[in-house]
Design a protein around this motif. Sequence first.
Motif, PDB file in Angstrom:
ATOM      1  N   GLN A  78       0.858  -1.179   0.000  1.00 57.13           N
ATOM      2  CA  GLN A  78       0.000   0.000   0.000  1.00 57.13           C
ATOM      3  C   GLN A  78       0.899   1.236   0.000  1.00 57.13           C
ATOM      4  O   GLN A  78       1.605   1.528   0.964  1.00 57.13           O
ATOM      5  CB  GLN A  78      -0.916   0.031   1.223  1.00 57.13           C
ATOM      6  N   ALA A  83      -3.936   4.955   3.685  1.00 54.81           N
ATOM      7  CA  ALA A  83      -4.686   3.733   3.351  1.00 54.81           C
ATOM      8  C   ALA A  83      -4.002   2.477   3.872  1.00 54.81           C
ATOM      9  O   ALA A  83      -4.336   1.366   3.449  1.00 54.81           O
ATOM     10  CB  ALA A  83      -4.871   3.638   1.835  1.00 54.81           C
ATOM     11  N   PHE A  98      -7.505  -3.342   9.763  1.00 57.33           N
ATOM     12  CA  PHE A  98      -7.923  -2.517   8.634  1.00 57.33           C
ATOM     13  C   PHE A  98      -9.118  -1.661   9.036  1.00 57.33           C
ATOM     14  O   PHE A  98     -10.117  -2.181   9.556  1.00 57.33           O
ATOM     15  CB  PHE A  98      -8.337  -3.387   7.447  1.00 57.33           C
ATOM     16  N   ASP A 103      -8.481   1.523   4.359  1.00 58.06           N
ATOM     17  CA  ASP A 103      -7.298   0.667   4.334  1.00 58.06           C
ATOM     18  C   ASP A 103      -7.466  -0.547   3.428  1.00 58.06           C
ATOM     19  O   ASP A 103      -8.506  -1.214   3.442  1.00 58.06           O
ATOM     20  CB  ASP A 103      -6.975   0.163   5.740  1.00 58.06           C
ATOM     21  N   LEU A 104      -6.410  -0.864   2.684  1.00 63.41           N
ATOM     22  CA  LEU A 104      -6.363  -2.105   1.920  1.00 63.41           C
ATOM     23  C   LEU A 104      -4.924  -2.425   1.565  1.00 63.41           C
ATOM     24  O   LEU A 104      -4.064  -1.552   1.534  1.00 63.41           O
ATOM     25  CB  LEU A 104      -7.216  -2.026   0.649  1.00 63.41           C
ATOM     26  N   ASN A 227      -9.188  -6.775   2.334  1.00 61.29           N
ATOM     27  CA  ASN A 227     -10.144  -5.695   2.598  1.00 61.29           C
ATOM     28  C   ASN A 227     -10.555  -4.934   1.343  1.00 61.29           C
ATOM     29  O   ASN A 227     -10.870  -3.744   1.394  1.00 61.29           O
ATOM     30  CB  ASN A 227      -9.590  -4.708   3.639  1.00 61.29           C
ATOM     31  N   THR A 228     -10.583  -5.618   0.215  1.00 66.27           N
ATOM     32  CA  THR A 228     -11.044  -4.976  -1.017  1.00 66.27           C
ATOM     33  C   THR A 228     -11.505  -6.027  -2.012  1.00 66.27           C
ATOM     34  O   THR A 228     -11.012  -7.156  -2.009  1.00 66.27           O
ATOM     35  CB  THR A 228      -9.939  -4.119  -1.658  1.00 66.27           C
ATOM     36  N   PRO A 233     -11.349   0.196  -1.025  1.00 65.51           N
ATOM     37  CA  PRO A 233     -11.438  -0.516   0.246  1.00 65.51           C
ATOM     38  C   PRO A 233     -12.872  -0.844   0.627  1.00 65.51           C
ATOM     39  O   PRO A 233     -13.804  -0.126   0.287  1.00 65.51           O
ATOM     40  CB  PRO A 233     -10.818   0.470   1.245  1.00 65.51           C
ATOM     41  N   ASN A 234     -13.023  -1.963   1.336  1.00 66.73           N
ATOM     42  CA  ASN A 234     -14.306  -2.325   1.915  1.00 66.73           C
ATOM     43  C   ASN A 234     -14.693  -1.285   2.964  1.00 66.73           C
ATOM     44  O   ASN A 234     -13.837  -0.653   3.576  1.00 66.73           O
ATOM     45  CB  ASN A 234     -14.176  -3.723   2.546  1.00 66.73           C
TER      46      ASN A 234
END
Length: 270
Positions: A78, A83, A98, A103-104, A227-228, A233-234
């Motif tokens: 990242q 993020a 996360f 964040d991812l 997390n994506t 990002p989710n």
Amino acid sequence: MSLGLGLGLTRQFKASGGAPPAFDPTTLFANGETGAWYDPSDLSTLFQDSAMNTPVTANGDPVGAILDKSGNELHLLQATDTARPTYKTDGILHWLEFTGGSDLLRTGNILSVDNTTDDLYMGVASSASSTALVVHMTIGTSGEGILIYSSGSTYNVSATDNSGFNFEKSASIAVDTHYAVFFSPASATPDADEMAFRVDTTDGATTNNDTPFSPGLIFVNTHIALNTISTSPNSQNVIFYGGIVVLRTMSAQNKGDCTTFFGAKAGLTL
């Protein structure tokens, strides 16, 4: 073949202090197998920046890179400061935290997956605190890939290959800390007895199954990500304790060892 036997997740291990048993997932890549595995408890693999210049040394440090321990250099990266997830530890367990919506981590190098000749095994030890849709781990790119996620009172796997085939399974289990596994035998036809999904000791049931164009799952020029689903990002928080993707013949012993090892990373007895 039952799902339980197919996954080979019947061994039990008493986790003590989160210490894993004497098993090294690197052995699953000894012959150059496609895939990667990640371990936040190994600080030598964590860096605060994506250029891997500044190591993670303390609880609360940002994580801009986690190295792939398979030798395939599929490192999760990242580049954007805001993020990056956070390295956390309670002195026993270690994880990446996360924050939803920002964040991812995603592999810089691409990989291609073709399990028409080899088994495909994907496992993630993670935790969610929301009953909204939470993305745990993906192998994916735009329009194709495998997604392990939780939503409501189920954990789910969704697979869409490059021919447009879509397959889904769900396991009814409360949102918490779990080890979720998706397993596709070589050239499997995506039906209830072949492609298997299990969360801890709970088997998933098929909820969607398109007619496949051909057996096996094929993804071209794709990425592993946390997390994506793709590049955004989710929206929910997720905690990552460790995970693995490997394309190779997996014996019941191999699968059981992975479940015990990664489960222990999350403090689980499996």
